[in-house]
Design a protein around this motif. Structure first.
Motif, mmCIF file in Angstrom:
data_model
loop_
_atom_site.group_PDB
_atom_site.id
_atom_site.type_symbol
_atom_site.label_atom_id
_atom_site.label_comp_id
_atom_site.label_asym_id
_atom_site.label_seq_id
_atom_site.Cartn_x
_atom_site.Cartn_y
_atom_site.Cartn_z
ATOM 1 N N THR A 114 0.863 -1.180 0.000
ATOM 2 C CA THR A 114 0.000 0.000 0.000
ATOM 3 C C THR A 114 0.894 1.223 0.000
ATOM 4 O O THR A 114 1.801 1.330 0.831
ATOM 5 N N VAL A 115 0.651 2.134 -0.937
ATOM 6 C CA VAL A 115 1.433 3.361 -1.023
ATOM 7 C C VAL A 115 0.489 4.538 -0.812
ATOM 8 O O VAL A 115 -0.569 4.616 -1.435
ATOM 9 N N ILE A 116 0.873 5.444 0.070
ATOM 10 C CA ILE A 116 0.088 6.624 0.403
ATOM 11 C C ILE A 116 0.786 7.849 -0.187
ATOM 12 O O ILE A 116 1.945 8.113 0.141
ATOM 13 N N GLU A 117 0.078 8.575 -1.048
ATOM 14 C CA GLU A 117 0.651 9.803 -1.595
ATOM 15 C C GLU A 117 0.766 10.836 -0.480
ATOM 16 O O GLU A 117 -0.181 11.061 0.267
ATOM 17 N N GLU A 118 1.938 11.446 -0.366
ATOM 18 C CA GLU A 118 2.184 12.454 0.664
ATOM 19 C C GLU A 118 2.080 13.841 0.053
ATOM 20 O O GLU A 118 2.840 14.187 -0.847
ATOM 21 N N GLU A 119 1.126 14.603 0.552
ATOM 22 C CA GLU A 119 0.955 15.979 0.088
ATOM 23 C C GLU A 119 2.103 16.831 0.621
ATOM 24 O O GLU A 119 2.690 16.515 1.665
ATOM 25 N N PRO A 120 2.424 17.944 -0.077
ATOM 26 C CA PRO A 120 3.516 18.806 0.397
ATOM 27 C C PRO A 120 3.172 19.487 1.729
ATOM 28 O O PRO A 120 2.009 19.642 2.071
ATOM 29 N N GLY A 121 4.186 19.868 2.441
ATOM 30 C CA GLY A 121 4.006 20.612 3.677
ATOM 31 C C GLY A 121 3.960 19.717 4.899
ATOM 32 O O GLY A 121 3.883 18.494 4.819
ATOM 33 N N SER A 122 3.998 20.359 6.063
ATOM 34 C CA SER A 122 4.067 19.615 7.320
ATOM 35 C C SER A 122 2.795 18.822 7.584
ATOM 36 O O SER A 122 2.850 17.726 8.148
ATOM 37 N N SER A 123 1.625 19.324 7.188
ATOM 38 C CA SER A 123 0.397 18.558 7.431
ATOM 39 C C SER A 123 0.362 17.301 6.573
ATOM 40 O O SER A 123 -0.171 16.273 6.996
ATOM 41 N N GLY A 124 0.939 17.345 5.386
ATOM 42 C CA GLY A 124 1.028 16.154 4.547
ATOM 43 C C GLY A 124 1.930 15.104 5.159
ATOM 44 O O GLY A 124 1.623 13.911 5.138
ATOM 45 N N ILE A 125 3.038 15.537 5.734
ATOM 46 C CA ILE A 125 3.961 14.615 6.403
ATOM 47 C C ILE A 125 3.271 13.980 7.603
ATOM 48 O O ILE A 125 3.315 12.760 7.793
ATOM 49 N N GLU A 126 2.597 14.793 8.404
ATOM 50 C CA GLU A 126 1.904 14.279 9.591
ATOM 51 C C GLU A 126 0.808 13.292 9.201
ATOM 52 O O GLU A 126 0.669 12.224 9.799
ATOM 53 N N SER A 127 0.045 13.623 8.171
ATOM 54 C CA SER A 127 -1.027 12.743 7.711
ATOM 55 C C SER A 127 -0.467 11.417 7.203
ATOM 56 O O SER A 127 -1.026 10.343 7.467
ATOM 57 N N SER A 128 0.641 11.471 6.478
ATOM 58 C CA SER A 128 1.263 10.251 5.968
ATOM 59 C C SER A 128 1.824 9.395 7.098
ATOM 60 O O SER A 128 1.711 8.170 7.069
ATOM 61 N N GLU A 129 2.431 10.040 8.096
ATOM 62 C CA GLU A 129 2.942 9.293 9.244
ATOM 63 C C GLU A 129 1.803 8.576 9.966
ATOM 64 O O GLU A 129 1.942 7.430 10.385
ATOM 65 N N TYR A 130 0.657 9.243 10.109
ATOM 66 C CA TYR A 130 -0.494 8.612 10.742
ATOM 67 C C TYR A 130 -0.958 7.407 9.916
ATOM 68 O O TYR A 130 -1.273 6.352 10.475
ATOM 69 N N ALA A 131 -1.004 7.558 8.587
ATOM 70 C CA ALA A 131 -1.453 6.460 7.720
ATOM 71 C C ALA A 131 -0.550 5.248 7.858
ATOM 72 O O ALA A 131 -1.020 4.103 7.897
#
Length: 188
Positions: A85-102
């Motif tokens: 499963t690959v999760i696209e990471e949006e730019p910026g700190s909120s994208g990083i945080e969201s990806s880490e949660y996923a």
């Protein structure tokens, strides 16, 4: 990019897939004009053709979307075994945080994040190149085939590109780490 006449619909998923990837392009809103969250499931055959196995798409709240991603990972592994499963990471700190949660949410499953940097058209081109010469098969499904084909045919001028992003992302990940020996190159 994706001519309608070049899609080859097959009745069921073929046996012998060498790798399978589900790539998620996530959205966080549910409004009428908002983007969709979309997870495209693609597999690779030994002859390097690609199979579109499934498209899961919807406008969900963040918590509902995350539940769909988790349950889909479980179903994918049940159906195909080893699925990344690959999760696209949006730019910026909120994208990083969201990806880490996923990634944490998918503990126990194979999962990676993908920080995209190239334009959508550039990311979609390798998948389009293979589709244009007939190297992409699509498993027949009344629930998503027409949505997928309509969106891909309209790309890049269509209203939505979430299916394009998820399938192109999955296709590009199928190629990562793929090794070909000299015998394979000579048969192409």
């Amino acid at each position: 990019y994706f001519p309608r006449a070049k899609w080859e619909i097959i009745p069921a998923a073929p046996k012998g897939l060498t790798s399978v990837v589900r790539y998620w392009d996530r959205a966080a809103t549910t409004g009428k004009h908002s983007d969709y969250s979309c997870g495209g499931l693609v597999g690779r055959l030994p002859d390097n053709r690609t199979v579109v196995l499934d498209v899961t798409r919807g406008k969900w709240s963040v918590s509902d979307r995350n539940a769909v991603i988790r349950s889909t990972a479980i179903m994918d592994e049940s159906a195909y075994g080893d699925v990344l499963t690959v999760i696209e990471e949006e730019p910026g700190s909120s994208g990083i945080e969201s990806s880490e949660y996923a990634v944490k949410m998918l503990a126990g499953h194979r999962v990676k994040t993908d920080k995209v940097t190239k334009a959508k058209e550039v990311r979609a081109q390798p998948f389009a190149d293979q589709q244009q010469v007939g190297n992409v098969l699509v498993v027949k499904s009344p629930s998503w085939n027409s949505i997928m084909i309509d969106e891909l045919e309209a790309f890049p001028a269509g209203e939505h590109d979430d299916v394009v992003d998820s399938l192109a992302g999955g296709f590009n990940w199928l190629g990562k780490g793929q090794k070909m020996n000299l015998k394979d190159w000579l048969t192409i």
